[in-house]
Write a protein that holds these residues in place. Structure first.
Motif, PDB file in Angstrom:
ATOM      1  N   ARG A  85      -7.670   1.672 -31.728  1.00 37.96           N
ATOM      2  CA  ARG A  85      -6.757   0.924 -30.850  1.00 37.96           C
ATOM      3  C   ARG A  85      -6.424   1.723 -29.591  1.00 37.96           C
ATOM      4  O   ARG A  85      -6.283   1.178 -28.499  1.00 37.96           O
ATOM      5  N   LEU A  86      -6.304   3.036 -29.735  1.00 33.31           N
ATOM      6  CA  LEU A  86      -6.020   3.876 -28.573  1.00 33.31           C
ATOM      7  C   LEU A  86      -7.187   3.844 -27.596  1.00 33.31           C
ATOM      8  O   LEU A  86      -6.984   3.713 -26.380  1.00 33.31           O
ATOM      9  N   ASN A  87      -8.386   3.965 -28.116  1.00 33.82           N
ATOM     10  CA  ASN A  87      -9.572   3.978 -27.240  1.00 33.82           C
ATOM     11  C   ASN A  87      -9.817   2.621 -26.581  1.00 33.82           C
ATOM     12  O   ASN A  87     -10.324   2.560 -25.461  1.00 33.82           O
ATOM     13  N   SER A  88      -9.488   1.548 -27.295  1.00 32.15           N
ATOM     14  CA  SER A  88      -9.722   0.205 -26.737  1.00 32.15           C
ATOM     15  C   SER A  88      -8.634  -0.211 -25.741  1.00 32.15           C
ATOM     16  O   SER A  88      -8.814  -1.162 -24.986  1.00 32.15           O
ATOM     17  N   GLY A  89      -7.499   0.476 -25.774  1.00 29.90           N
ATOM     18  CA  GLY A  89      -6.389   0.101 -24.896  1.00 29.90           C
ATOM     19  C   GLY A  89      -5.547  -1.023 -25.449  1.00 29.90           C
ATOM     20  O   GLY A  89      -4.635  -1.517 -24.761  1.00 29.90           O
ATOM     21  N   ALA A  90      -5.824  -1.444 -26.678  1.00 31.83           N
ATOM     22  CA  ALA A  90      -5.068  -2.548 -27.265  1.00 31.83           C
ATOM     23  C   ALA A  90      -3.662  -2.137 -27.662  1.00 31.83           C
ATOM     24  O   ALA A  90      -2.776  -2.974 -27.759  1.00 31.83           O
ATOM     25  N   ALA A  91      -3.473  -0.829 -27.909  1.00 36.68           N
ATOM     26  CA  ALA A  91      -2.163  -0.351 -28.355  1.00 36.68           C
ATOM     27  C   ALA A  91      -1.481   0.420 -27.238  1.00 36.68           C
ATOM     28  O   ALA A  91      -2.120   0.972 -26.345  1.00 36.68           O
ATOM     29  N   ASP A  92      -0.171   0.477 -27.339  1.00 45.73           N
ATOM     30  CA  ASP A  92       0.594   1.297 -26.414  1.00 45.73           C
ATOM     31  C   ASP A  92       0.341   2.766 -26.738  1.00 45.73           C
ATOM     32  O   ASP A  92       0.460   3.188 -27.902  1.00 45.73           O
ATOM     33  N   GLY A 108       1.996   5.418 -26.063  1.00 40.38           N
ATOM     34  CA  GLY A 108       3.170   6.107 -26.590  1.00 40.38           C
ATOM     35  C   GLY A 108       3.384   5.803 -28.055  1.00 40.38           C
ATOM     36  O   GLY A 108       3.720   6.698 -28.846  1.00 40.38           O
ATOM     37  N   HIS A 109       3.176   4.540 -28.441  1.00 41.68           N
ATOM     38  CA  HIS A 109       3.321   4.173 -29.857  1.00 41.68           C
ATOM     39  C   HIS A 109       2.248   4.856 -30.688  1.00 41.68           C
ATOM     40  O   HIS A 109       2.511   5.352 -31.808  1.00 41.68           O
ATOM     41  N   SER A 110       1.016   4.895 -30.171  1.00 41.61           N
ATOM     42  CA  SER A 110      -0.072   5.578 -30.890  1.00 41.61           C
ATOM     43  C   SER A 110       0.228   7.051 -31.046  1.00 41.61           C
ATOM     44  O   SER A 110      -0.019   7.650 -32.109  1.00 41.61           O
ATOM     45  N   LEU A 111       0.790   7.671 -30.005  1.00 39.22           N
ATOM     46  CA  LEU A 111       1.127   9.098 -30.080  1.00 39.22           C
ATOM     47  C   LEU A 111       2.179   9.332 -31.155  1.00 39.22           C
ATOM     48  O   LEU A 111       2.110  10.309 -31.915  1.00 39.22           O
ATOM     49  N   SER A 112       3.145   8.426 -31.253  1.00 37.70           N
ATOM     50  CA  SER A 112       4.159   8.558 -32.306  1.00 37.70           C
ATOM     51  C   SER A 112       3.536   8.494 -33.686  1.00 37.70           C
ATOM     52  O   SER A 112       3.896   9.256 -34.604  1.00 37.70           O
ATOM     53  N   THR A 113       2.593   7.541 -33.850  1.00 37.68           N
ATOM     54  CA  THR A 113       1.916   7.406 -35.139  1.00 37.68           C
ATOM     55  C   THR A 113       1.119   8.660 -35.464  1.00 37.68           C
ATOM     56  O   THR A 113       1.159   9.180 -36.604  1.00 37.68           O
ATOM     57  N   ILE A 114       0.408   9.199 -34.485  1.00 32.73           N
ATOM     58  CA  ILE A 114      -0.411  10.404 -34.689  1.00 32.73           C
ATOM     59  C   ILE A 114       0.482  11.578 -35.065  1.00 32.73           C
ATOM     60  O   ILE A 114       0.179  12.354 -36.008  1.00 32.73           O
ATOM     61  N   ARG A 115       1.592  11.729 -34.353  1.00 34.23           N
ATOM     62  CA  ARG A 115       2.503  12.842 -34.651  1.00 34.23           C
ATOM     63  C   ARG A 115       3.129  12.698 -36.034  1.00 34.23           C
ATOM     64  O   ARG A 115       3.353  13.686 -36.757  1.00 34.23           O
ATOM     65  N   ARG A 116       3.421  11.454 -36.406  1.00 35.54           N
ATOM     66  CA  ARG A 116       4.004  11.226 -37.733  1.00 35.54           C
ATOM     67  C   ARG A 116       3.018  11.625 -38.823  1.00 35.54           C
ATOM     68  O   ARG A 116       3.388  12.345 -39.789  1.00 35.54           O
ATOM     69  N   ILE A 117       1.754  11.191 -38.676  1.00 34.57           N
ATOM     70  CA  ILE A 117       0.742  11.519 -39.699  1.00 34.57           C
ATOM     71  C   ILE A 117       0.492  13.035 -39.740  1.00 34.57           C
ATOM     72  O   ILE A 117       0.394  13.652 -40.815  1.00 34.57           O
ATOM     73  N   GLU A 175      -0.588   8.433 -18.357  1.00 34.47           N
ATOM     74  CA  GLU A 175      -1.149   7.453 -17.416  1.00 34.47           C
ATOM     75  C   GLU A 175      -0.367   6.142 -17.466  1.00 34.47           C
ATOM     76  O   GLU A 175      -0.103   5.517 -16.435  1.00 34.47           O
ATOM     77  N   ALA A 176       0.016   5.751 -18.689  1.00 38.20           N
ATOM     78  CA  ALA A 176       0.776   4.507 -18.835  1.00 38.20           C
ATOM     79  C   ALA A 176       2.139   4.620 -18.171  1.00 38.20           C
ATOM     80  O   ALA A 176       2.619   3.688 -17.510  1.00 38.20           O
ATOM     81  N   ARG A 177       2.793   5.817 -18.401  1.00 39.82           N
ATOM     82  CA  ARG A 177       4.087   6.027 -17.751  1.00 39.82           C
ATOM     83  C   ARG A 177       3.951   5.983 -16.230  1.00 39.82           C
ATOM     84  O   ARG A 177       4.793   5.398 -15.531  1.00 39.82           O
TER      85      ARG A 177
END
Length: 402
Positions: free
Chosen positions: A59-66, A68-77, A110-112
């Motif tokens: 989802r991160l590579n496709s741009g379908a997800a935010d 920042g949200h993906s970063l939160s998920t990655i940090r959580r895992i 980049e999104a910010r």
């Protein structure tokens, strides 16, 4: 799954360990069956984490997800790996998550930046719209065009997103104030315009009344000038409302048309009459110019007097022809006078019929004076004396000139 089970073991008492670069650590206990089944159970848990990471990366590579949200998920895992109750290549997954965190952080930045740019653009657009609205409210007198533009600004305003609530509220207050100010100024303008139109209507009603008073006049020149003056005043006066202006103009124009139509008819009839008079005078002039004065001066004189009498009765002729006709008739009259004067000079005083006539008139005046004196009427005596003195004076003058 078998490769992941290679990163763990189950000891004799059922304790499950996972192997990492830092050594083994306990991840759980398995008492329900064979050790292999326990390793497979904890390996499935690790597979679930890998699946979640796979989905997050996709989802991160496709741009379908935010990002920042993906970063939160990655940090959580990533944070959960130190105590995760799983069996698998935790070190490899940690390395993968660290790499993905870098990618997510870059994309989040980049999104910010994109959001900041969009926010700045939205702020600039709304600020420009507010400034335009304020300028229209303060300066514009194209009321319909400006009003339509303010509606367009409002519609465009609603499509702009991304400005923070506080700033957006402040800009909206400015826009609303500008729109209200424009509405008040437009209302004041049209109220003033209505007052001017009512005043203009009063002025034009008075002009119409004056024109209608004059429409039946037959004082052609003076009335025509008055109506022209009223027209000048009409053009100088402000316009009334559209309906009143049209109604009053129709009455004003009708009054003018009535007068000028009657004048045209009168002038046309007068022109026709003058043309007839011209034809008659031309015929009389031809008759006068044909007189044989030398052959019969007295007859020519008598005939000329008759022609002159008819000439005066014939009436007016067109101005451009009058002077020429009068000049030609005077020429005939002068010719007759010259011939008669010449004949007079050839006649002796005793033979002059005019002198004989004048002497007879003097004698008659003397007799009237005598009768008045005999009657003793003082008024008649005075009148007879005046008449006798006048006739004697004329006789004396005639005898001296003969």
């Amino acid at each position: 799954m078998s490769d992941w089970t290679a990163f763990g073991r189950v000891d004799a008492d059922g304790t499950v360990y996972v192997k990492t670069a830092e050594g083994e650590r306990v991840v759980g206990s398995w008492q329900a069956g064979a050790p292999e089944e326990g390793l497979a159970h904890f390996a499935r848990r690790f597979a679930d984490l890998v699946t979640e990471v796979d989905l997050t990366e996709a989802r991160l590579n496709s741009g379908a997800a935010d990002a920042g949200h993906s970063l939160s998920t990655i940090r959580r895992i990533r944070a959960s790996l130190a105590e995760a109750h799983v069996v698998g290549d935790i070190d490899a997954l940690a390395t993968r998550l660290d790499r993905l965190a870098g990618v997510a952080e870059e994309k989040a930045g980049e999104a910010r930046a994109a959001r900041d740019a969009a926010r700045s653009e939205a702020l600039a657009r709304k600020t420009a719209l507010v400034e335009e609205a304020e300028k229209l409210a303060a300066e514009s007198t194209g009321w319909k065009t400006a009003g339509d533009r303010l509606k367009e600004i409002l519609d465009e305003w609603k499509t702009i997103r991304g400005v923070d609530k506080k700033t957006d509220g402040e800009l909206w207050k400015r826009f609303a104030a500008a729109r209200d100010g424009f509405t008040r100024r437009r209302g004041a303008h049209f109220a003033s315009l209505d007052a001017q139109r009512k005043q203009a209507q009063t002025v034009k009603e008075e002009l119409v009344a004056e024109a209608e008073k004059l429409k039946d006049s037959s004082d052609w020149a003076a009335t025509a000038n008055q109506l022209k003056d009223l027209m000048t005043q009409w053009k100088a006066a402000p316009r009334a409302s559209k309906e009143a202006e049209q109604r009053l103009w129709e009455r004003f124009r009708a009054a003018q048309d009535d007068f000028f139509t009657r004048r045209s008819e009168v002038f046309s009839a007068r022109d026709n009459e003058m043309r007839g008079n011209l034809e008659r005078k031309q015929a009389l002039l031809a008759e006068a110019e044909a007189l044989d004065v030398d052959a019969d001066p007295k007859g020519a004189q008598a005939k000329l007097r008759d022609i002159q009498a008819q000439w005066h009765e014939a009436g007016r002729v067109p101005r451009e022809a009058a002077a020429g006709l009068e000049r030609r008739l005077r020429a005939v009259d002068e010719k007759v006078r010259e011939v008669m004067d010449s004949a007079w000079r050839r006649t002796s005083k005793e033979d002059s019929p005019l002198l004989a006539q004048m002497r007879a008139q003097v004698a008659e005046a003397e007799e009237r004076l005598s009768r008045a004196q005999a009657a003793g009427d003082a008024r008649r005596v005075r009148e007879a004396e005046q008449a006798l003195a006048s006739k004697r004076q004329f006789l004396q003058l005639a005898e001296q000139s003969s």
